[in-house]
Design a protein around this motif. Structure first.
Motif, PDB file in Angstrom:
ATOM      1  N   HIS A 218      17.074 -27.688 -10.539  1.00 48.52           N
ATOM      2  CA  HIS A 218      17.890 -26.668 -11.190  1.00 48.52           C
ATOM      3  C   HIS A 218      17.211 -26.149 -12.457  1.00 48.52           C
ATOM      4  O   HIS A 218      17.376 -24.975 -12.814  1.00 48.52           O
ATOM      5  CB  HIS A 218      19.295 -27.203 -11.471  1.00 48.52           C
ATOM      6  CG  HIS A 218      20.194 -27.110 -10.271  1.00 48.52           C
ATOM      7  ND1 HIS A 218      21.041 -26.057 -10.047  1.00 48.52           N
ATOM      8  CD2 HIS A 218      20.339 -27.925  -9.190  1.00 48.52           C
ATOM      9  CE1 HIS A 218      21.688 -26.223  -8.913  1.00 48.52           C
ATOM     10  NE2 HIS A 218      21.275 -27.352  -8.366  1.00 48.52           N
ATOM     11  N   TYR A 221      14.875 -23.653 -10.950  1.00 47.11           N
ATOM     12  CA  TYR A 221      15.592 -22.465 -10.488  1.00 47.11           C
ATOM     13  C   TYR A 221      15.932 -21.534 -11.656  1.00 47.11           C
ATOM     14  O   TYR A 221      15.794 -20.307 -11.546  1.00 47.11           O
ATOM     15  CB  TYR A 221      16.891 -22.852  -9.780  1.00 47.11           C
ATOM     16  CG  TYR A 221      16.744 -23.730  -8.560  1.00 47.11           C
ATOM     17  CD1 TYR A 221      15.575 -23.741  -7.804  1.00 47.11           C
ATOM     18  CD2 TYR A 221      17.788 -24.566  -8.153  1.00 47.11           C
ATOM     19  CE1 TYR A 221      15.457 -24.555  -6.691  1.00 47.11           C
ATOM     20  CE2 TYR A 221      17.674 -25.370  -7.029  1.00 47.11           C
ATOM     21  CZ  TYR A 221      16.498 -25.375  -6.306  1.00 47.11           C
ATOM     22  OH  TYR A 221      16.389 -26.184  -5.201  1.00 47.11           O
ATOM     23  N   ARG A 222      16.390 -22.115 -12.757  1.00 42.87           N
ATOM     24  CA  ARG A 222      16.757 -21.285 -13.907  1.00 42.87           C
ATOM     25  C   ARG A 222      15.541 -20.527 -14.440  1.00 42.87           C
ATOM     26  O   ARG A 222      15.643 -19.355 -14.838  1.00 42.87           O
ATOM     27  CB  ARG A 222      17.383 -22.152 -15.004  1.00 42.87           C
ATOM     28  CG  ARG A 222      18.792 -22.634 -14.680  1.00 42.87           C
ATOM     29  CD  ARG A 222      19.462 -23.266 -15.893  1.00 42.87           C
ATOM     30  NE  ARG A 222      18.794 -24.485 -16.323  1.00 42.87           N
ATOM     31  CZ  ARG A 222      19.082 -25.706 -15.880  1.00 42.87           C
ATOM     32  NH1 ARG A 222      20.024 -25.857 -14.939  1.00 42.87           N
ATOM     33  NH2 ARG A 222      18.461 -26.768 -16.334  1.00 42.87           N
ATOM     34  N   TYR A 258      19.872 -18.077  -5.222  1.00 38.70           N
ATOM     35  CA  TYR A 258      21.288 -18.448  -5.299  1.00 38.70           C
ATOM     36  C   TYR A 258      21.628 -19.494  -4.241  1.00 38.70           C
ATOM     37  O   TYR A 258      22.320 -20.485  -4.527  1.00 38.70           O
ATOM     38  CB  TYR A 258      22.161 -17.204  -5.127  1.00 38.70           C
ATOM     39  CG  TYR A 258      23.634 -17.499  -4.994  1.00 38.70           C
ATOM     40  CD1 TYR A 258      24.399 -17.854  -6.107  1.00 38.70           C
ATOM     41  CD2 TYR A 258      24.259 -17.434  -3.747  1.00 38.70           C
ATOM     42  CE1 TYR A 258      25.753 -18.133  -5.979  1.00 38.70           C
ATOM     43  CE2 TYR A 258      25.604 -17.707  -3.621  1.00 38.70           C
ATOM     44  CZ  TYR A 258      26.353 -18.054  -4.736  1.00 38.70           C
ATOM     45  OH  TYR A 258      27.674 -18.329  -4.598  1.00 38.70           O
ATOM     46  N   GLN A 261      20.365 -22.842  -5.188  1.00 41.75           N
ATOM     47  CA  GLN A 261      21.195 -23.457  -6.228  1.00 41.75           C
ATOM     48  C   GLN A 261      22.473 -24.056  -5.661  1.00 41.75           C
ATOM     49  O   GLN A 261      23.035 -24.987  -6.252  1.00 41.75           O
ATOM     50  CB  GLN A 261      21.529 -22.410  -7.295  1.00 41.75           C
ATOM     51  CG  GLN A 261      20.317 -21.993  -8.127  1.00 41.75           C
ATOM     52  CD  GLN A 261      20.619 -20.792  -9.014  1.00 41.75           C
ATOM     53  OE1 GLN A 261      21.329 -19.860  -8.617  1.00 41.75           O
ATOM     54  NE2 GLN A 261      20.070 -20.793 -10.215  1.00 41.75           N
TER      55      GLN A 261
END
Length: 292
Positions: A218, A221-222, A258, A261
């Motif tokens: 994560h 991903y950010r 998305y 995530q």
């Protein structure tokens, strides 16, 4: 000024490149109906060149030394094509025409070859800076060449294209976390961050979606999301079908991110876009938000 018509052998070479592109379509906008028709041939030539070099780096049973020698031969053929003296090979016949016709710079092609050489030599990345350096060679040249093809290679456009291409490359890494490790022995995650979050290579080898790996991913991903957002204005600035194509690519990347995530129990499966995702891509590409 009208470009000279294609010679029959050049037309045949472009057709061969289009056939290669249609067989190996991935996340590259090859011959997409969204692309301006006149750009489909040179885009296919660029793809066919990159596909050949990528296959040398990744496929078959050659040794590392043999792969590097083969990539050196590709480099030599590229330089011959740029000089107007190419081998009897449809990829280089088409590439020579595209380079001359659109005055394409050679450096992005050479950067791609540097990335493929790096794939042969390097399987781990110490920190995110090293991964960004790899993306600069492996992903950003594609966007830069597309801007040159479209006569839109301004400094601002190039910078935003780099952000988009790097983000898409990172997203591909995150989709292929397991297959990159098993099939090629590579991990495209920063080693220092793996240690910081308490993630071990065996977690990847055994497909263990641990809480530590989830936190690490994560974080990745950010960061990819920030890069994609930083480059997104380019899609609204490019005119016509090239802008439409880029907006579709950016929104598609965002939807895949998305879906990544949302994955909690299995961090290793490739997300599948559903009908709602595809409608969002089409709608966002066709109706871009107006910016003040």
């Amino acid at each position: 000024m009208t470009s000279p018509p294609l010679a029959p052998e050049t037309e045949q070479a472009y057709r061969a490149c289009l056939a290669i592109a249609s067989r190996h379509y991935e996340n590259f906008p090859v011959a997409s109906w969204l692309l301006p028709a006149q750009l489909r041939r040179p885009v296919a030539a660029i793809y066919a060149f990159a596909r050949r070099a990528d296959d040398i780096a990744d496929e078959g049973s050659q040794s590392a030394g043999e792969r590097l020698d083969a990539l050196d031969r590709v480099d030599a053929a590229l330089m011959s094509a740029a000089a107007g003296k190419w081998p009897d090979d449809p990829i280089y016949v088409a590439l020579a025409d595209a380079i001359a016709r659109y005055q394409l710079p050679i450096q992005p092609f050479q950067d791609l070859l540097l990335a493929f050489r790096q794939d042969v030599r390097q399987t781990r990345y110490r920190d995110f800076g090293e991964i960004m350096g790899y993306c600069r060679l492996s992903a950003n040249p594609v966007g830069r060449l597309l801007l040159h093809l479209n006569a839109q290679a301004t400094p601002d456009n190039l910078a935003e294209s780099d952000a988009v291409c790097t983000a898409l490359q990172l997203i591909n890494f995150y989709q292929d976390l397991y297959s990159d490790y098993v099939d090629r022995g590579r991990i495209y995650l920063p080693q220092d961050e793996m240690a910081e979050y308490g993630v071990d290579e065996t977690d990847i080898a055994r497909r263990r979606s641990t809480s530590a790996l989830r936190r690490l991913m994560h974080h990745q991903y950010r960061r990819a999301d920030r890069l994609l957002r930083a480059g997104a204005p380019l899609g609204g600035r490019l005119p016509g079908r090239m802008g439409l194509e880029l907006r579709a690519i950016i929104i598609g990347g965002a939807r895949i991110l998305y879906r990544l995530q949302q994955q909690r129990d299995d961090l290793f499966s490739r997300p599948r876009l559903n009908l709602r995702d595809r409608l969002a891509i089409v709608g966002g590409a066709c109706l871009p938000r107006r910016r003040s």
